[in-house]
Design a protein around this motif. Sequence first.
Motif: not given
Ligand code: LIP
Length: 263
Positions: A70, A86, A88-91, A164, A166, A190, A192-194, A211, A218
Amino acid sequence: MVDADGLLPLATEIAREAGALARRRREEGVRIAATKSALADIVTDADREVEQLIRARLAQARPGDGFLGEESGAERGTSGVTWVVDPIDGTVNYAYGIPHYAVSIAAVTGEPTPEAWTAEAGVVYTPVVGELFHATRGGGAWLGSQRLAVSTAADAGALLATGFGYDPATHAGDLERVRRVMPLARDLRRAGAASLDLAYVAAARLDGYFERGLWPWDHAAGALLVTEAGGVVTGAPDGRPGREMTIAAGADLAARLSSAIYR
Ligand code: LIP
């Protein structure tokens, strides 16, 4: 022929080391280094540092492999294996101190695009909770030593998750999709981490997930968890997961979600 079983231990070891670094940096305090596609699309110093660690460990162990991350972009390899990462997914969760984020590492073969690749091994590690979800192609999906299977019945309605984008301009469309699928749902999450949403579908902690707007890193590892847990992961009708859409569930619910979203 790729030795997928040899890839998983490496991914697991690196994910644990990377997760420990991410958690340590969070406890020390997080600085937002920059914004990317939109003001809300942030990257922290820790995202960059963790990806550098992962990339260095992989290059040291398997110098001929490709990389798609990423934060540091893509580099083609010569071995036929590409790592999709990724760090840190869920940044946004991470930046706010919400302990719901994961290190996501997948090894794929073939052309390193979601439309073409074959996922061989995947790890999703959440360092605060200490859960490590893992899968190899044909080897099943696991949480530690517990074999995972997607849910098959949702009599009271499905527990669904989504996300949702960004970019605020995408929110109206995202909310319209939520409106369309709610008749199938008992409730919506929801988180926040796919990668963790996908891991939770594999573990039947969610019945389904959808999503729009995901990047390859992700979903690369989490999608393998779902398919190895007996589920399906699709995109637009008859398509593979990607920027347009990612839908993950047991086959019946996935079809109903797709029909609702694309009717
Ligand atoms: C996030 C995804 C999440 C999505 C965010 C973002 P990041 O990835 O894990 O599902 O809704 O918009 O894409 O940016 O934390 O690596």
